[in-house]
Design an enzyme around this catalytic site. Sequence first.
Site, mmCIF file in Angstrom:
data_model
loop_
_atom_site.group_PDB
_atom_site.id
_atom_site.type_symbol
_atom_site.label_atom_id
_atom_site.label_comp_id
_atom_site.label_asym_id
_atom_site.label_seq_id
_atom_site.Cartn_x
_atom_site.Cartn_y
_atom_site.Cartn_z
ATOM 1 N N GLU A 132 -1.414 -5.249 8.577
ATOM 2 C CA GLU A 132 -0.757 -4.509 9.737
ATOM 3 C C GLU A 132 -1.463 -4.831 11.006
ATOM 4 O O GLU A 132 -2.613 -4.596 11.367
ATOM 5 C CB GLU A 132 -0.501 -3.364 9.355
ATOM 6 C CG GLU A 132 -0.002 -2.859 7.992
ATOM 7 C CD GLU A 132 0.186 -1.526 7.785
ATOM 8 O OE1 GLU A 132 0.043 -0.428 8.879
ATOM 9 O OE2 GLU A 132 1.016 -1.082 6.582
ATOM 10 N N ASP B 14 0.830 -1.054 0.145
ATOM 11 C CA ASP B 14 0.062 0.107 -0.196
ATOM 12 C C ASP B 14 0.829 1.386 -0.066
ATOM 13 O O ASP B 14 0.390 2.416 0.008
ATOM 14 C CB ASP B 14 -0.882 0.125 1.253
ATOM 15 C CG ASP B 14 -0.391 -0.156 2.464
ATOM 16 O OD1 ASP B 14 0.553 -0.261 2.571
ATOM 17 O OD2 ASP B 14 -1.106 0.122 3.422
ATOM 18 N N SER B 15 2.234 0.929 0.005
ATOM 19 C CA SER B 15 3.075 2.048 -0.241
ATOM 20 C C SER B 15 2.958 2.867 -1.646
ATOM 21 O O SER B 15 3.411 3.810 -1.972
ATOM 22 C CB SER B 15 4.608 1.629 -0.095
ATOM 23 O OG SER B 15 4.670 0.409 -0.843
ATOM 24 N N LYS C 264 -1.439 -9.371 3.083
ATOM 25 C CA LYS C 264 -0.465 -8.806 4.160
ATOM 26 C C LYS C 264 -1.538 -7.944 5.011
ATOM 27 O O LYS C 264 -2.171 -7.139 4.383
ATOM 28 C CB LYS C 264 0.738 -8.153 3.825
ATOM 29 C CG LYS C 264 1.600 -7.680 4.894
ATOM 30 C CD LYS C 264 2.854 -7.238 4.806
ATOM 31 C CE LYS C 264 3.215 -6.006 4.174
ATOM 32 N NZ LYS C 264 2.754 -4.721 4.917
ATOM 33 N N GLU D 14 9.104 -3.999 10.393
ATOM 34 C CA GLU D 14 9.366 -2.701 10.055
ATOM 35 C C GLU D 14 9.723 -1.718 11.105
ATOM 36 O O GLU D 14 9.109 -1.802 12.255
ATOM 37 C CB GLU D 14 8.073 -2.065 9.072
ATOM 38 C CG GLU D 14 8.641 -0.940 8.630
ATOM 39 C CD GLU D 14 7.625 -0.565 7.536
ATOM 40 O OE1 GLU D 14 6.687 -0.978 7.441
ATOM 41 O OE2 GLU D 14 7.877 0.616 7.181
ATOM 42 N N ASP E 206 -1.025 -6.084 -0.140
ATOM 43 C CA ASP E 206 -1.351 -5.444 1.034
ATOM 44 C C ASP E 206 -2.951 -5.233 1.166
ATOM 45 O O ASP E 206 -3.307 -4.494 0.336
ATOM 46 C CB ASP E 206 -0.706 -4.029 1.300
ATOM 47 C CG ASP E 206 0.624 -4.096 1.961
ATOM 48 O OD1 ASP E 206 0.812 -5.040 3.030
ATOM 49 O OD2 ASP E 206 1.262 -2.975 1.833
HETATM 50 O O1 KIV Z 1 3.767 -1.151 1.609
HETATM 51 C C1 KIV Z 1 4.830 -1.451 1.797
HETATM 52 O O2 KIV Z 1 5.708 -1.245 0.646
HETATM 53 C C2 KIV Z 1 5.094 -2.446 2.767
HETATM 54 C C3 KIV Z 1 6.476 -2.719 3.014
HETATM 55 C C4 KIV Z 1 7.214 -1.414 3.446
HETATM 56 C C5 KIV Z 1 6.659 -3.738 3.737
HETATM 57 O O3 KIV Z 1 4.318 -2.629 3.480
#
Ligand code: KIV
Length: 281
Positions: A116, A45-46, A114, A181, A84
């Site tokens: 969080e 989600d970056s 994934k 992280e 994510d």
């Molecule tokens: O969204 C992302 O890029 C991440 C990584 C920083 C692990 O969750």
Amino acid sequence: MPRSVTVPNVLASKNHRRLVMITAYDAPTARWAENAGVDMLLVGDSLAMVVLGHDTTLAVTMEEMLHHARAVMRAQSRCLVVGDLPFGTYQDSVAGAVRAGVRYLKEGGVHAVKLEGVWPDRVEALVAAGVPVMGHLGLTPQSVHAFGGYRVQGKTVDAAKAMIAHARELEDAGCFSVVLEGVPAEVAAEVTNAVKMPTIGIGAGPGCDGQVLVIHDLLGMSPPPRPRFVSPYAMLGEAAEAAIAHWARDVRDGHVPTAAQSYHLNEDAARRWRQITKGEA
Ligand code: KIV
């Protein structure tokens, strides 16, 4: 690594080989990473920050994540692809988390999701529904406002102990791996020792079972300042700006396109065309 990376392969890699994961958001980034031999791609989600220009990861929607996940899936055939779950898709209820996870696999084509934080009930329900789950502890960016900024987590003995307990909870709930992280190296190494699932570090020192980076950081495509764990291996942002500026100069100076870069009529058509345009018909 075997030809196709699977969830069982990743689990079995613990104490055998270090895992390499990188973010990918579209077909070119997925192709580069897969050809370079990484094990796992993360449709992170970056995306919100490095591709869509938001200040945090919070704004990205499920539709946007799915759109990018599909592009990644079209360009790869070997990596394990993890998507994510965006902010707001799994926090409100177990049923909502399962709906979002199932949708990700069905419509986005990813192999795992994934999420969080510490949500063992969501993880259990997702795994029961057939959706493999990677956890994410430490500096979880979706909690940026709760943390008061992007701050390293697990810096006190109590916080470090809690992180170990949380990793165990996620493992017991069925996570096949966990991202750590922004965690002190000593703490990440201890979390790694405490669980059987592989840990994937980012800003968490060398003691994890694998490492993940945001591809824009690794390739020098994101503007400074950079976190201390990022040493770009290329400067593609600068190279791209220089190339575009060079081309713009060539266009303004009339150097491109050249005759060789242009399409031309065949000889007969060219002769007749000259006659017409010069009034020689
Ligand atoms: O969204 C992302 O890029 C991440 C990584 C920083 C692990 O969750």
